[in-house]
Design a protein around this motif. Structure first.
Motif, PDB file in Angstrom:
ATOM      1  N   VAL A  56      28.091  53.476  37.327  1.00  0.00           N
ATOM      2  CA  VAL A  56      29.320  53.434  36.527  1.00  0.00           C
ATOM      3  C   VAL A  56      30.250  52.374  37.098  1.00  0.00           C
ATOM      4  CG1 VAL A  56      31.240  54.765  35.589  1.00  0.00           C
ATOM      5  CG2 VAL A  56      29.071  55.910  36.107  1.00  0.00           C
ATOM      6  N   PRO A  57      30.313  51.188  36.481  1.00  0.00           N
ATOM      7  CA  PRO A  57      31.265  50.170  36.948  1.00  0.00           C
ATOM      8  C   PRO A  57      32.632  50.364  36.275  1.00  0.00           C
ATOM      9  CG  PRO A  57      29.321  49.191  35.851  1.00  0.00           C
ATOM     10  CD  PRO A  57      29.401  50.628  35.479  1.00  0.00           C
ATOM     11  N   LEU A  58      33.676  50.330  37.066  1.00  0.00           N
ATOM     12  CA  LEU A  58      35.044  50.455  36.560  1.00  0.00           C
ATOM     13  C   LEU A  58      35.858  49.276  37.060  1.00  0.00           C
ATOM     14  CD1 LEU A  58      35.732  54.229  37.390  1.00  0.00           C
ATOM     15  CD2 LEU A  58      35.058  53.300  35.169  1.00  0.00           C
ATOM     16  N   LEU A  59      36.618  48.666  36.170  1.00  0.00           N
ATOM     17  CA  LEU A  59      37.537  47.595  36.550  1.00  0.00           C
ATOM     18  C   LEU A  59      38.931  48.192  36.694  1.00  0.00           C
ATOM     19  CD1 LEU A  59      38.101  44.598  37.054  1.00  0.00           C
ATOM     20  CD2 LEU A  59      38.518  44.351  34.598  1.00  0.00           C
ATOM     21  N   VAL A  60      39.519  48.050  37.877  1.00  0.00           N
ATOM     22  CA  VAL A  60      40.843  48.619  38.169  1.00  0.00           C
ATOM     23  C   VAL A  60      41.833  47.470  38.322  1.00  0.00           C
ATOM     24  CG1 VAL A  60      42.195  50.042  39.736  1.00  0.00           C
ATOM     25  CG2 VAL A  60      39.785  50.586  39.319  1.00  0.00           C
ATOM     26  N   GLU A  61      42.873  47.478  37.488  1.00  0.00           N
ATOM     27  CA  GLU A  61      43.881  46.412  37.496  1.00  0.00           C
ATOM     28  C   GLU A  61      45.262  47.024  37.690  1.00  0.00           C
ATOM     29  OE1 GLU A  61      42.413  43.180  34.362  1.00  0.00           O
ATOM     30  OE2 GLU A  61      42.286  45.223  33.557  1.00  0.00           O
ATOM     31  N   TRP A  62      46.025  46.469  38.626  1.00  0.00           N
ATOM     32  CA  TRP A  62      47.380  46.959  38.899  1.00  0.00           C
ATOM     33  C   TRP A  62      48.405  46.124  38.143  1.00  0.00           C
ATOM     34  CZ3 TRP A  62      43.456  47.792  42.226  1.00  0.00           C
ATOM     35  CH2 TRP A  62      43.390  49.055  42.823  1.00  0.00           C
ATOM     36  N   PRO A  63      49.478  46.752  37.649  1.00  0.00           N
ATOM     37  CA  PRO A  63      50.488  46.010  36.881  1.00  0.00           C
ATOM     38  C   PRO A  63      51.218  44.994  37.753  1.00  0.00           C
ATOM     39  CG  PRO A  63      51.259  48.242  37.371  1.00  0.00           C
ATOM     40  CD  PRO A  63      49.818  48.183  37.788  1.00  0.00           C
ATOM     41  N   ASN A  64      51.617  43.908  37.127  1.00  0.00           N
ATOM     42  CA  ASN A  64      52.398  42.854  37.791  1.00  0.00           C
ATOM     43  C   ASN A  64      51.667  42.241  38.983  1.00  0.00           C
ATOM     44  OD1 ASN A  64      54.550  43.478  36.014  1.00  0.00           O
ATOM     45  ND2 ASN A  64      55.189  45.136  37.372  1.00  0.00           N
ATOM     46  N   GLY A  65      50.350  42.383  38.996  1.00  0.00           N
ATOM     47  CA  GLY A  65      49.571  41.769  40.065  1.00  0.00           C
ATOM     48  C   GLY A  65      49.877  42.316  41.444  1.00  0.00           C
ATOM     49  N   ARG A  66      50.363  43.567  41.514  1.00  0.00           N
ATOM     50  CA  ARG A  66      50.718  44.162  42.799  1.00  0.00           C
ATOM     51  C   ARG A  66      49.537  44.169  43.758  1.00  0.00           C
ATOM     52  NH1 ARG A  66      52.607  50.249  42.784  1.00  0.00           N
ATOM     53  NH2 ARG A  66      50.709  50.761  43.902  1.00  0.00           N
ATOM     54  N   ARG A  67      48.372  44.434  43.212  1.00  0.00           N
ATOM     55  CA  ARG A  67      47.133  44.312  43.971  1.00  0.00           C
ATOM     56  C   ARG A  67      46.130  43.563  43.113  1.00  0.00           C
ATOM     57  NH1 ARG A  67      44.741  49.855  46.081  1.00  0.00           N
ATOM     58  NH2 ARG A  67      43.160  48.403  46.858  1.00  0.00           N
ATOM     59  N   GLU A  68      45.295  42.793  43.751  1.00  0.00           N
ATOM     60  CA  GLU A  68      44.256  42.091  43.010  1.00  0.00           C
ATOM     61  C   GLU A  68      43.255  43.098  42.466  1.00  0.00           C
ATOM     62  OE1 GLU A  68      41.026  38.471  43.734  1.00  0.00           O
ATOM     63  OE2 GLU A  68      42.473  39.013  45.292  1.00  0.00           O
ATOM     64  N   ALA A  69      42.740  42.811  41.276  1.00  0.00           N
ATOM     65  CA  ALA A  69      41.837  43.743  40.609  1.00  0.00           C
ATOM     66  C   ALA A  69      40.612  44.047  41.473  1.00  0.00           C
ATOM     67  CB  ALA A  69      41.404  43.173  39.262  1.00  0.00           C
ATOM     68  N   LEU A  70      40.123  45.272  41.335  1.00  0.00           N
ATOM     69  CA  LEU A  70      38.921  45.710  42.040  1.00  0.00           C
ATOM     70  C   LEU A  70      37.901  46.215  41.029  1.00  0.00           C
ATOM     71  CD1 LEU A  70      40.284  47.821  45.048  1.00  0.00           C
ATOM     72  CD2 LEU A  70      38.946  45.715  45.223  1.00  0.00           C
ATOM     73  N   ALA A  71      36.645  45.930  41.297  1.00  0.00           N
ATOM     74  CA  ALA A  71      35.562  46.514  40.513  1.00  0.00           C
ATOM     75  C   ALA A  71      34.907  47.605  41.370  1.00  0.00           C
ATOM     76  CB  ALA A  71      34.532  45.462  40.125  1.00  0.00           C
ATOM     77  N   PHE A  72      34.907  48.832  40.865  1.00  0.00           N
ATOM     78  CA  PHE A  72      34.271  49.937  41.566  1.00  0.00           C
ATOM     79  C   PHE A  72      32.909  50.204  40.931  1.00  0.00           C
ATOM     80  CE2 PHE A  72      38.611  50.546  42.773  1.00  0.00           C
ATOM     81  CZ  PHE A  72      38.607  51.251  43.971  1.00  0.00           C
ATOM     82  N   VAL A  73      31.913  50.399  41.741  1.00  0.00           N
ATOM     83  CA  VAL A  73      30.587  50.802  41.265  1.00  0.00           C
ATOM     84  C   VAL A  73      30.301  52.185  41.833  1.00  0.00           C
ATOM     85  CG1 VAL A  73      28.121  50.325  41.334  1.00  0.00           C
ATOM     86  CG2 VAL A  73      29.740  48.444  41.095  1.00  0.00           C
TER      87      VAL A  73
END
Length: 308
Positions: A56-73
């Protein structure tokens, strides 16, 4: 039974809660993040035989670029002996290349214990290490139920039956999982869906179900009322499906299908997984028989008392 599919559904239905539990060290501020399931079909052609549908791949994005996006597997392993760290590393590298990112977090959920499983993969020569691969591990069978029994994270409460606890407290564990579900989830359809999840992994026998009804009467009555409401809604849904077909035959077929579906759900809620022969009897039963069996569910203590 597909444990992979059960956990895939759980993660996709509750992605924030799942990451907060299974990947806690990387889930800082996850409540504020947007989580999007990665469309796996776009990878199938390019990954070929290495494509693993039930990761299960999930793309996690934080608003306003607070943290760089992460892809969780996230990968579920029912049998730790089948786990391959090489396969997981290969999948993560392929996914990173396809998504053009090096921010990938691999997470493995072991249904039971993970003793002796490789936790790290190093490719090296005499002088340097060229690949150092690790993953987050959550071995449910190694977690102490006592530490999680009052959690307000629904994913944790649903997994209480998969944790470590004395055999004599199995009914208590079941009750705590059901309390978590009814207290933390308001959607009736999801309540029903994850009652099945709890039933599958708690696997109470007939005596334990009698003990549950005796020691937790309020919870048992709540579930009985919920089951009865679902029965009525299921009948209505079946009739509506039949009406949409525009034929009297369709009405009867839809009503019969609704009755059968409701009876299956009621039986699973009270008695757990149904034997194949019971499923066949339900499929072949008349509408009147299905109604009679449904009425017996709430008072019966054994499966054979319903179907006699």
């Amino acid at each position: 039974m597909s444990h992979d599919q059960n956990f895939k559904n759980l993660i996709l239905d509750y992605p924030h809660l799942a990451l907060a539990f299974f990947a806690a060290t990387e889930a800082d501020g996850i409540d504020a993040a947007r989580i999007t399931p990665v469309r796996q079909e776009q990878f199938q052609e390019r990954l070929g035989e290495r494509f693993r549908e039930l990761d299960v791949p999930l793309l996690v994005e934080w608003p306003n670029g607070r943290r760089e996006a992460l892809a969780f597997v996230l990968e579920e392993e029912s049998d730790a002996r089948r786990f391959s760290i090489h396969r997981l590393a290969h999948y993560c590298l392929d996914l990173a290349e396809l998504m053009k990112t090096d921010r990938v977090v691999p997470v493995v959920i072991f249904l039971r214990q993970a003793q002796g499983v490789a936790q790290r993969l190093c490719l090296s020569g005499d002088h340097h290490t060229y690949l150092d691969f690790r993953y987050l591990s959550c071995a449910l069978g190694e977690l102490a139920y006592e530490h999680y029994r009052h959690s307000d994270n629904l994913v944790i409460r649903l997994n209480l039956p998969n944790m470590q606890y004395p055999a004599g407290r199995k009914v208590e564990v079941y009750a705590q999982a059901v309390r978590g579900l009814t207290g933390l989830e308001r959607d009736p359809e999801k309540q029903l869906k994850y009652l099945d999840f709890i039933d599958i992994y708690a696997a109470l026998d007939d005596n334990e179900r009698v003990e549950y009804q005796r020691d937790y009467p309020d919870e048992a009555r709540t579930m009985s009322r919920f089951a009865e409401r679902f029965r009525e809604e299921g009948i209505q849904q079946g009739m509506q499906q039949g009406l949409q077909q525009g034929m009297q035959q369709g009405v009867q077929q839809g009503k019969h299908q609704g009755e059968a579906l409701v009876l299956e759900r009621l039986l699973r809620l009270k008695f757990g997984t149904l034997p194949d022969e019971v499923q066949q009897r339900i499929d072949q039963a008349s509408e009147q028989t299905l109604l009679a069996w449904s009425e017996r569910v709430l008072t019966a203590n054994r499966l054979d008392e319903v179907l006699h």
